[in-house]
Enzyme design. Sequence first.
Site, PDB file in Angstrom:
ATOM      1  N   GLU A  76      -0.024  -0.916   5.681  1.00  0.00           N
ATOM      2  CA  GLU A  76       1.062  -0.502   6.569  1.00  0.00           C
ATOM      3  C   GLU A  76       0.975   0.978   6.908  1.00  0.00           C
ATOM      4  O   GLU A  76       1.436   1.410   7.951  1.00  0.00           O
ATOM      5  CB  GLU A  76       2.417  -0.795   5.902  1.00  0.00           C
ATOM      6  CG  GLU A  76       3.611  -0.685   6.855  1.00  0.00           C
ATOM      7  CD  GLU A  76       4.232   0.707   6.917  1.00  0.00           C
ATOM      8  OE1 GLU A  76       5.067   0.935   7.821  1.00  0.00           O
ATOM      9  OE2 GLU A  76       3.885   1.597   6.098  1.00  0.00           O
TER      10      GLU A  76
ATOM     11  N   ASP B 284       0.826  -1.213   0.000  1.00  0.00           N
ATOM     12  CA  ASP B 284       0.000   0.000   0.000  1.00  0.00           C
ATOM     13  C   ASP B 284       0.857   1.260   0.000  1.00  0.00           C
ATOM     14  O   ASP B 284       2.064   1.224   0.286  1.00  0.00           O
ATOM     15  CB  ASP B 284      -0.963   0.012   1.195  1.00  0.00           C
ATOM     16  CG  ASP B 284      -0.234   0.000   2.542  1.00  0.00           C
ATOM     17  OD1 ASP B 284       0.795  -0.706   2.671  1.00  0.00           O
ATOM     18  OD2 ASP B 284      -0.683   0.716   3.450  1.00  0.00           O
TER      19      ASP B 284
END
Lengths: 373, 373
Positions: A138, A76
């Site tokens: 994250e 991400d």
Amino acid sequence: MSDPLPELDLTADVLTLTRQLVDAPSVSGSEEPLADAVEAALRGLGGLEVERVGNAVLARTDLDRDTRIVLAGHLDTVPIADNLPSRIEDVDGEERLYGCGTSDMKSGDAVMLRLAARFGVPGAQPARDVTFVFYDNEEVEAVRNGLGRVARERRGWLYGDLAILMEPTDGVVEGGCQGTLRVVLTVPGKRAHSARSWLGVNAVHGAAGILGTLAGYRAREVEIDGLTYREGLNAVRIEGGVAGNVLPDVCQVTVNFRFAPDRDEDQALDHVREVFADALAAGVTLEVTDSSAGALPGLAEPAAAAFVAAVGRPARAKLGWTDVARFAAFGIPALNYGPGDPNLAHQVGEYTRIDRLQPAEDALIAYVSGSDA
Amino acid sequence: MSDPLPELDLTADVLTLTRQLVDAPSVSGSEEPLADAVEAALRGLGGLEVERVGNAVLARTDLDRDTRIVLAGHLDTVPIADNLPSRIEDVDGEERLYGCGTSDMKSGDAVMLRLAARFGVPGAQPARDVTFVFYDNEEVEAVRNGLGRVARERRGWLYGDLAILMEPTDGVVEGGCQGTLRVVLTVPGKRAHSARSWLGVNAVHGAAGILGTLAGYRAREVEIDGLTYREGLNAVRIEGGVAGNVLPDVCQVTVNFRFAPDRDEDQALDHVREVFADALAAGVTLEVTDSSAGALPGLAEPAAAAFVAAVGRPARAKLGWTDVARFAAFGIPALNYGPGDPNLAHQVGEYTRIDRLQPAEDALIAYVSGSDA
């Protein structure tokens, strides 16, 4: 349902692969198409055991080698800031790939995929077994973190002799990470009209000792495995006040302690309590609002030392907290190492230096192929 | 248009008149019906010059006496808190009139109206001339204050040998008032990630000296005209903070200095600058956000001394800031004196002790009638 992405070409060079990943938007929470593409590409290699856990993709060789290295990278990114698609620019002779996620950390993911393409095919003969962990979420609150989910639900996948988190480190090995503890110190007082202040107790004045302690604090520097960790104790917030003519009855100071990984969380809290012992004895209360253990670098471990040698640049301590702590919690030596530039993460002008990409791939290939294993 | 109120009966006793006023709601900004009723009642007496300025009502005798006393009272109240209409209760033998405005300050207004009824009729022979100032919007921001408007637009109406503001003082003369100065001290810093705090400058830590100065400050007590003024220097607000992992680049401390009326505003500011000289030399900036001069009690003036004698209780210093400062700005000795209880002002359970009402009227009658004039 999200639209599928074009197939990832793992035989392309690391720059081309980085661009493919960057041009596949995957802001936290919307990683599914990219995770699908990564999963398909890894399964297509034919030499890996692959498992999908939500939008995390796990893959590993199973060649019964003496050592196993775990490579981890999140898929991400922070929100796109009008900085996609990627573009290459030459700035004063330095070639850069610009775009959201170039540095943090799709260039690292690309290096991982290149390793997979080399060692995850039938007949490959790496000197070490390799595990790949691509994970989601994250960049958002810890409870959603995909690596945390894997640690809870597929713990066995994370075991190895060394874990390398491909976070941006500018191509330098950064060992372990420091822990972080956040406490709120609450100074009590008693309201009174400011024209009759002797009838009250000013809580803001009561915080003088706390700020004096912070201003005078000498942070420790600790050497572990040859790396220097530098601690810090800082007020990150202060607030107090009722009205312009009233003595505040409460003043709150939020303090963040960044501690070297030779202290555990309890020891860190003990230290903070000791530092503010006078204030606590005088009626100030302390509440822990956030606590995360650090991670020892474990550079004395042979598998880690060999990797530092393969990179060929001096290692340094990781001062910020990172997901390596999730490996360290299992006693696994854990390093941060990635081609991105940490100072550019989360910036609109995020880029990665193109000349950092191939050396990162080469160092990892040398390490995984290496005869020392 | 507001509905007219029933006519006020100025011949009724002070308790009845207080209830009439209290039962005529006049929250700040909605004083018009009450101002109309007061104006009509004063005009009806026949012995007063009456002038209307917005919702302020001015009235005075013009008997060419040697001394003139100015009585001032605001007609507005804080918002009603389900505490109207008024009611009488006996609490442990103490008779109380409950209701919004009973203490602050319609009981004082009622005393003024009783004085008007006695001395504002044809043929009355007071020993002193009397000016009555009923005004609006005292309980809201200073810019709307009716007494301030009168001071700007009808300044001549405020002149006299003594001004008495009928604010609640529990029947004790409170001389003058203290001034108030508010400054914001801004401590500069430099942001940095809290994991690398040595790259920044923590503005909250930089406020340690300011809080230490405040905590150690010894406030002055000053005797003026036999009254003791007690100063105070207090932080009323502190704020700083960017995020839980960032060193704050700004910390602001709002400080309120309540100063005795022997200092003027400039001297008060000079003192505050001197107190924080070290911080200012170190780069802290100071901004004045609010400043109001105090008021000297002027108790040495014969007209004031005579009034204290008429009240028959020792005078004390007024520590909060009040509208008496608007009179003091013209060099007029200014006192606070009213039957209400200052501790009950703005409370839901606001009341006035009934046994305070008649003595206040009597003291003022004695004073205005007195032979010493």
